[in-house]
Design an enzyme around this catalytic site. Structure first.
Site: not given
Ligand SMILES: Cc1cc2nc3c(=O)[nH]c(=O)nc-3n(C[C@H](O)[C@H](O)[C@H](O)COP(=O)(O)OP(=O)(O)OC[C@H]3O[C@@H](n4cnc5c(N)ncnc54)[C@H](O)[C@@H]3O)c2cc1C
Length: 506
Positions: A223, A313, A485
């Protein structure tokens, strides 16, 4: 600490921070409960953007996040900033620079003797880039008057129309809010029975912190994450083998793009085995062995110095206190939401990776903005049809809208136009003529249905395709727009002309 699970973060030391802004207390409430209009749980791209937008709209807003970095400081930005988008792009850039210096500079007359890669310096730079982004979000919270609480947020119950949220950290706090936005993100999926140790068997955090170039690197899962991480370490000299369960390479991408990508990655020396079934992963000997059945049903065995497992994930809801308030999850553990991110609980929303839809940072951000705007009575909206996808390999891959195979299976009559970067002046000057732009348009109306790019700066070029689709453009609209261009974007215009079989430069 909550009994439901450990805190998340690259550094699992106890968190040291607390509220960055003074919470307001008003009305008939206990003085020690901080009152807010909106509490956001999670400060990844979904949560921090939702909090900023809510504060911009005049809501008293708090955001809780538990991610901790060295020294116990908060590390705002979630997976994306700490172990996802940002650090992976930092390493991709470093490794790309190294590869260019080794293979591409000579034809420019740049002669480099004694080229060497200092992995420790590369990782330190990556960590610095991450820290800059962590600090940038803290600054944005202060600027927008978002109160930040460092620790784990959990539902504690309901008092009238206000949700009670506890913050479990070194400075415990009790919050109350009319609206709650859950943005707790996702965690890496492990192979059944094979735990991540981040020494031999690596998740995304481990893959981004390998201290030296492994001689033999295995990657399970072709992926986005597997291809990007495999590319980083291949460019630095590792022998990379990717084992993928599906029989088709990059099935989500347009088939022509996937075919070109597979060809180019193989040319770079990345071995990709499709249709593989993993039988066993053996660790404990300073190496990691993988037994698998190949596409022909033959038993195979491979030995690696390190193994990245990137098989997707899973939503992260551990420690959220979902059961305390009856928050409904779906069969796969995602928080169940409707099209507008409403959960089954009144005034509780969920966004980003923890809910259905693509696990992408920009999807999470846009859902965060849309929810905040709906709370303010506006018409926030996220169109899943125009969310771009990018894979930052070399060549880069990006697309928006439907693929040719999807249009065929949907029975849509379409016209297709492609233009190769080999015929683009800027690509020739860059010395990177791999790939093409392909546009798919409705046969009857000419409306753009999909844009697919593989080649230099595809990640940036795709924005034009997204814009075109958002505005309901036809391929003729793109063909009539003046493009500077020499630019790579001229290939997009030419692809639009190709839909009507009238390219000018091919
Ligand atoms: C290696 C890798 C590369 C990626 N590259 C890309 C990319 O290039 N472009 C792209 O669009 N996406 C990319 N992604 C995917 C992207 O990182 C995620 O889609 C995105 O981070 C999701 O955002 P989110 O805010 O939903 O959750 P997250 O970024 O996972 O943030 C969730 C936050 O909530 C906190 N949390 C959880 N539960 C609690 C709680 N109960 N109390 C307090 N804090 C809590 C966590 O600590 C975390 O800080 C990548 C992912 C990986 C693993």
């Amino acid at each position: 600490m909550s009994a439901e699970g450990p805190p998340r973060g690259a550094n699992r030391a106890p968190s040291g921070g607390s509220a960055a802004a003074k919470p307001q207390a008003w009305g008939d409430h206990p003085a020690d409960v901080a009152q807010f209009d909106v509490v956001v749980i999670g400060a990844g791209p979904g949560g921090y953007v939702a909090a900023i937008r809510a504060a911009q709209l005049g809501f008293a807003t708090a955001c809780i996040d538990e991610w901790t970095r060295d020294g116990g400081k908060p590390a705002l930005g979630g997976t994306c900033t700490n172990v996802g988008c940002i650090p992976s792009k930092a390493l991709l850039q470093s490794s790309e620079n190294y590869a260019l210096a080794g293979h591409a500079f000579a034809e420019h007359g740049i002669e480099i003797g004694g080229l060497a890669m200092n992995v420790a310096t590369m990782l330190a730079r990556k960590n610095k880039v991450v820290a800059q982004n962590n600090d940038g979000i803290a600054y944005l919270f202060r600027k927008n008057k978002v109160a930040f609480f460092h620790g784990r947020g959990a539902f504690a119950g309901k008092d009238g129309d206000r949700w009670s949220i506890s913050v479990d950290g070194p400075a415990p706090a009790s919050l109350a809010a009319r609206h709650v936005i859950i943005a707790t993100g996702s965690a890496p999926r492990a192979l059944p029975g094979v735990a991540f140790d981040n020494v031999r068997v690596l998740d995304n955090a481990g893959a981004l912190a390998i201290p030296d170039v492994p001689k033999r690197l295995g990657v399970i899962g072709a992926g986005v994450v597997g291809l990007e991480m495999g590319s980083v370490w291949r460019r630095l000299g590792a022998d990379v083998t990717i084992l993928e369960a599906l029989p088709v390479f990059l099935g989500a991408a347009d088939e022509a793009v996937a075919k070109e990508a597979q060809k180019q990655l193989a040319k770079q020396g990345i071995a990709i085995r499709l249709g593989v079934t993993i039988a066993a992963v053996r660790t404990g000997t300073g190496e990691v062995g993988v037994d698998y059945t190949d596409a022909a049903g033959k038993t195979q065995s491979a030995t690696f110095d390190r193994l990245i497992v990137s098989i997707g994930r899973v939503p992260f809801t551990s420690g959220l206190g979902a059961a305390n308030v009856g928050l409904a999850l779906d069969a796969r553990g995602f928080i169940a939401v409707d099209a507008e991110c409403r959960t089954n609980l009144a005034n509780v929303f969920a966004i980003g990776d923890v809910v259905r839809g693509p696990m992408l940072a920009h999807k999470a951000e846009d859902e965060g903005v849309a929810v905040a705007e709906r709370l303010a009575g506006q018409q926030g909206h996220v169109d899943f049809n125009t969310i771009p996808w990018v894979i930052y390999t070399s060549p880069e891959i990006a697309w928006v809208g439907r693929t040719e195979q999807q249009l065929r299976s949907d029975g849509v009559a379409y016209r297709s136009g492609s233009f190769p970067f080999a015929a683009n002046g800027r690509a020739r000057a860059l010395g990177d003529t791999t790939g093409f732009v392909k546009i798919l348009a409705d046969a009857a109306t000419d409306r753009v249905l999909g844009v697919h790019v593989i080649g230099p700066w595809a990640s940036e070029l795709i924005a034009e395709g997204v814009m075109a689709m958002e505005f309901g453009a036809s391929s003729e609209d793109i063909a009539r727009i003046c493009h500077a261009h020499p630019t790579l974007s001229e290939a997009t215009r030419e692809a639009a002309l190709a839909v009507d079989k009238r390219t000018l430069n091919l």
